[in-house]
Design a protein around this motif. Sequence first.
Motif, mmCIF file in Angstrom:
data_model
loop_
_atom_site.group_PDB
_atom_site.id
_atom_site.type_symbol
_atom_site.label_atom_id
_atom_site.label_comp_id
_atom_site.label_asym_id
_atom_site.label_seq_id
_atom_site.Cartn_x
_atom_site.Cartn_y
_atom_site.Cartn_z
ATOM 1 N N GLY A 125 0.803 -1.217 0.000
ATOM 2 C CA GLY A 125 0.000 0.000 0.000
ATOM 3 C C GLY A 125 0.835 1.266 0.000
ATOM 4 N N THR A 126 2.149 1.140 -0.104
ATOM 5 C CA THR A 126 3.050 2.290 -0.094
ATOM 6 C C THR A 126 2.976 3.041 -1.415
ATOM 7 O OG1 THR A 126 4.584 1.094 1.337
ATOM 8 C CG2 THR A 126 5.452 3.031 0.205
ATOM 9 N N ILE A 127 2.875 4.360 -1.347
ATOM 10 C CA ILE A 127 2.942 5.178 -2.558
ATOM 11 C C ILE A 127 4.401 5.275 -2.976
ATOM 12 C CG2 ILE A 127 2.571 7.454 -3.565
ATOM 13 C CD1 ILE A 127 0.182 7.812 -1.758
ATOM 14 N N VAL A 128 4.727 4.758 -4.146
ATOM 15 C CA VAL A 128 6.094 4.806 -4.654
ATOM 16 C C VAL A 128 6.427 6.219 -5.106
ATOM 17 C CG1 VAL A 128 7.717 3.831 -6.325
ATOM 18 C CG2 VAL A 128 5.907 2.388 -5.374
ATOM 19 N N PHE A 129 5.519 6.847 -5.845
ATOM 20 C CA PHE A 129 5.667 8.259 -6.197
ATOM 21 C C PHE A 129 4.346 8.795 -6.718
ATOM 22 C CE2 PHE A 129 6.686 6.197 -10.252
ATOM 23 C CZ PHE A 129 5.977 6.960 -11.166
ATOM 24 N N ARG A 130 4.241 10.120 -6.746
ATOM 25 C CA ARG A 130 3.094 10.820 -7.328
ATOM 26 C C ARG A 130 3.618 11.762 -8.401
ATOM 27 N NH1 ARG A 130 -0.903 13.738 -3.285
ATOM 28 N NH2 ARG A 130 -1.619 11.576 -3.112
ATOM 29 N N SER A 131 2.865 11.922 -9.491
ATOM 30 C CA SER A 131 3.282 12.822 -10.565
ATOM 31 C C SER A 131 2.070 13.555 -11.132
ATOM 32 C CB SER A 131 3.987 12.025 -11.671
ATOM 33 O OG SER A 131 4.460 12.881 -12.690
ATOM 34 N N PHE A 132 2.275 14.854 -11.480
ATOM 35 C CA PHE A 132 1.244 15.662 -12.130
ATOM 36 C C PHE A 132 1.771 16.197 -13.463
ATOM 37 C CE2 PHE A 132 -0.091 16.124 -7.657
ATOM 38 C CZ PHE A 132 -1.424 15.772 -7.764
ATOM 39 N N HIS A 133 0.843 16.513 -14.356
ATOM 40 C CA HIS A 133 1.228 16.960 -15.703
ATOM 41 C C HIS A 133 2.008 18.269 -15.695
ATOM 42 C CE1 HIS A 133 -2.035 19.930 -15.461
ATOM 43 N NE2 HIS A 133 -1.558 20.455 -16.567
ATOM 44 N N ASP A 134 1.853 19.089 -14.650
ATOM 45 C CA ASP A 134 2.494 20.402 -14.625
ATOM 46 C C ASP A 134 3.670 20.466 -13.648
ATOM 47 O OD1 ASP A 134 1.002 20.184 -12.321
ATOM 48 O OD2 ASP A 134 0.017 22.138 -12.499
ATOM 49 N N ASP A 135 4.225 19.328 -13.286
ATOM 50 C CA ASP A 135 5.339 19.312 -12.330
ATOM 51 C C ASP A 135 6.537 20.140 -12.804
ATOM 52 O OD1 ASP A 135 4.160 17.792 -10.351
ATOM 53 O OD2 ASP A 135 4.988 15.890 -11.034
ATOM 54 N N HIS A 136 6.718 20.269 -14.111
ATOM 55 C CA HIS A 136 7.875 20.994 -14.646
ATOM 56 C C HIS A 136 7.529 22.405 -15.115
ATOM 57 C CE1 HIS A 136 10.186 17.328 -14.390
ATOM 58 N NE2 HIS A 136 9.289 16.690 -15.106
ATOM 59 N N TYR A 137 6.294 22.833 -14.897
ATOM 60 C CA TYR A 137 5.906 24.177 -15.318
ATOM 61 C C TYR A 137 6.593 25.231 -14.453
ATOM 62 C CZ TYR A 137 2.015 22.401 -18.222
ATOM 63 O OH TYR A 137 1.254 21.780 -19.181
ATOM 64 N N ILE A 140 1.753 28.617 -12.666
ATOM 65 C CA ILE A 140 0.468 27.932 -12.602
ATOM 66 C C ILE A 140 -0.423 28.447 -13.726
ATOM 67 C CG2 ILE A 140 -1.576 27.499 -11.180
ATOM 68 C CD1 ILE A 140 0.179 27.898 -8.722
ATOM 69 N N LYS A 141 -1.039 27.505 -14.459
ATOM 70 C CA LYS A 141 -1.828 27.877 -15.630
ATOM 71 C C LYS A 141 -3.261 27.356 -15.518
ATOM 72 C CE LYS A 141 2.297 27.699 -18.555
ATOM 73 N NZ LYS A 141 2.922 27.115 -19.766
ATOM 74 N N ALA A 142 -4.107 27.866 -16.395
ATOM 75 C CA ALA A 142 -5.485 27.396 -16.496
ATOM 76 C C ALA A 142 -5.600 26.417 -17.657
ATOM 77 C CB ALA A 142 -6.429 28.565 -16.697
ATOM 78 N N ILE A 143 -6.539 25.480 -17.552
ATOM 79 C CA ILE A 143 -6.889 24.603 -18.655
ATOM 80 C C ILE A 143 -8.263 25.029 -19.156
ATOM 81 C CG2 ILE A 143 -7.409 22.239 -19.371
ATOM 82 C CD1 ILE A 143 -5.392 21.219 -17.429
#
Length: 221
Positions: A125-137, A140-143
């Motif tokens: 049940g351990t979270i290995v990692f989390r990632s979002f589409h804007d991690d390298h932005y 902060i932007k709008a969609i």
Amino acid sequence: MQDVSRGDGRTVLFVSHNMAAIQQLCKNLCLLKNGTVDFIGNVEQGIELYLENNEFAKIDNIKTQLQKQPQDEVLRLLDLQITQEEENKDSFFTNLPLEVYFKYEVFKTTYALRIGFDIINAKTGTIVFRSFHDDHYDSIKAINQGIYETKALIPENLFLEGEYMLSVSIGVHNVRWIIYDNIKISFSYYNIKGINKLYISDHRPGIINPFIEWKNINLSH
């Protein structure tokens, strides 16, 4: 085991779910299914059959999960897939990159809308990692309103062999989650040609299995 099996007239029966160890150590393979023999023969063919039929952590198929998602004023997830070059349904190989594919509809322009996922070790049940589409932005932007496809590429030689879940994490930053912990895909990683392939039958501790560059210098010359 290889040393033991080299003796004349000696046969060693090796029982395992570790496909990498079987590939390295065995000359023939017997696959059991529901207590009966399902296959006997070539190791490569047996491994392929095993991977095709591997089903762990029974989760509703993605189509059913998408149909069950609650209505939201901001976003609806239309499709979710994980794929690899040598795809075997829910089974993948550690030495190849893994692609995560999202298709979704945004109903109104939304600031700080984040499309992402958690990778979870299915056994612990351990979270290995989390990632979002804007991690390298850089900002902060709008969609805007529309239908989108978004892809993430998980690099090769990162995972230990084992069973995992991808859990969708989509939300508006510092406001609320839209989808969290209720849409998931289960998958298995097999380390047949990846890191530590020479000693692949040895269970390696840890959470990830990254490629670390080593240099070995003989100082006696």
